[in-house]
Design an enzyme around this catalytic site. Structure first.
Site, PDB file in Angstrom:
ATOM      1  N   SER A 138       0.862  -1.183   0.000  1.00 28.92           N
ATOM      2  CA  SER A 138       0.000   0.000   0.000  1.00 28.92           C
ATOM      3  C   SER A 138       0.893   1.226   0.000  1.00 28.92           C
ATOM      4  O   SER A 138       2.058   1.160   0.417  1.00 28.92           O
ATOM      5  CB  SER A 138      -0.885   0.003   1.251  1.00 28.92           C
ATOM      6  N   TYR A 151      -1.219  -1.144  10.804  1.00 28.69           N
ATOM      7  CA  TYR A 151      -1.441  -1.422   9.380  1.00 28.69           C
ATOM      8  C   TYR A 151      -0.313  -0.854   8.521  1.00 28.69           C
ATOM      9  O   TYR A 151       0.252  -1.559   7.677  1.00 28.69           O
ATOM     10  CB  TYR A 151      -2.778  -0.836   8.937  1.00 28.69           C
TER      11      TYR A 151
END
Length: 258
Positions: A138, A151
């Site tokens: 990401s 995360y």
């Protein structure tokens, strides 16, 4: 005919990888928790493309699951030519207020399962002198993100791990790619418990199809990494190299506080 193993294949980017590779005459092994969704996808792709699709129902956030997936593949007598580590999730919130078990589960799925599956299938690829691994990261990998602390850290791990493996394995005929999408039209924000108002601030979302198309193109070119999401994503991923760390973190804290 090559075979691809895709985790998190029941929806979003993983499902799109399955559809795109099926259209390229690739047999599939699709892995996720949802048996009904996997079976429906398998039936659809087998009927449309006349390929073989094997379903493995596993929750990769369980520590024994990667070994069980590998054992199932071996028991079927299958050889994995393309491994796509796509399964993962996020969790929004101030770290001290989050559920600790969920944070550990996230690390297990986003990182430990990726390492374990890669360690199982990579040696076979090197023995054959061919194979490909795509790890889905990401743009969160490029800087710490308050309120997404674990995360973002898991995605930074995937990026670093994947780029190191690219350097180790390119001389052995094995391609390694880390793909870092920006905001994408998936159910990520819902599953990560984002405040609705904050989720709506995500601009210029890519589609899963755009992410997969750019990932497969970058893999074919032998790239180590690709960022998906146009100028905005490339701008964001470059900020950490030009803005003082504390300044960047203060900006991100205000942006993600919600």
């Amino acid at each position: 005919m090559p075979t691809a193993l895709i985790t998190g294949a029941s929806g979003g980017i993983g499902k799109c990888f399955a559809q795109k590779l099926a259209a390229k005459n690739t047999n599939l092994i699709i892995v996720a928790r949802s048996e009904d969704k996997l079976n429906a996808l398998a039936q659809e792709l087998q009927e449309q493309y006349k390929i073989q699709v094997d379903v493995i129902v596993k929750d990769l956030s369980q520590i024994s699951a990667p070994q069980e997936v590998f054992d199932a593949v071996q028991a079927k007598g299958l050889s994995v030519d393309i491994l796509i580590n796509n399964a993962g999730f996020g969790d929004y919130g101030e770290f001290v207020q989050t559920d600790c078990d969920r944070q550990i589960q996230m690390i297990q799925l986003n990182n430990i399962a990726v390492v374990a599956l890669t360690h199982k299938f990579l040696p076979q690829m090197r023995e054959r002198g061919s194979g490909s691994i795509i790890n889905v990261s990401s743009i969160a990998a490029y800087q710490p993100i308050p309120y997404l602390s674990v995360y973002a850290a898991t995605k930074a791990f995937i990026r670093s791990f994947s780029e190191a493996l690219w350097a180790e394995n390119r001389q052995h005929g094995v391609k390694i790619l880390v793909v870092s999408p920006g905001p994408t039209e998936t159910n990520f924000y819902t599953e990560a418990n984002f405040p609705p108002a904050l989720a709506r601030t995500a601009k210029s979302m890519s589609t899963s199809e755009e992410v997969v198309d750019q990932a497969l193109k970058a893999l074919e070119q032998g790239n180590a990494a690709v960022v998906v999401g146009g100028i905005a994503s490339k701008f964001i991923t470059g900020l950490s190299s030009v803005i003082p760390r504390e300044t960047l973190l203060n900006v991100l804290e205000k942006q993600f506080k919600g």
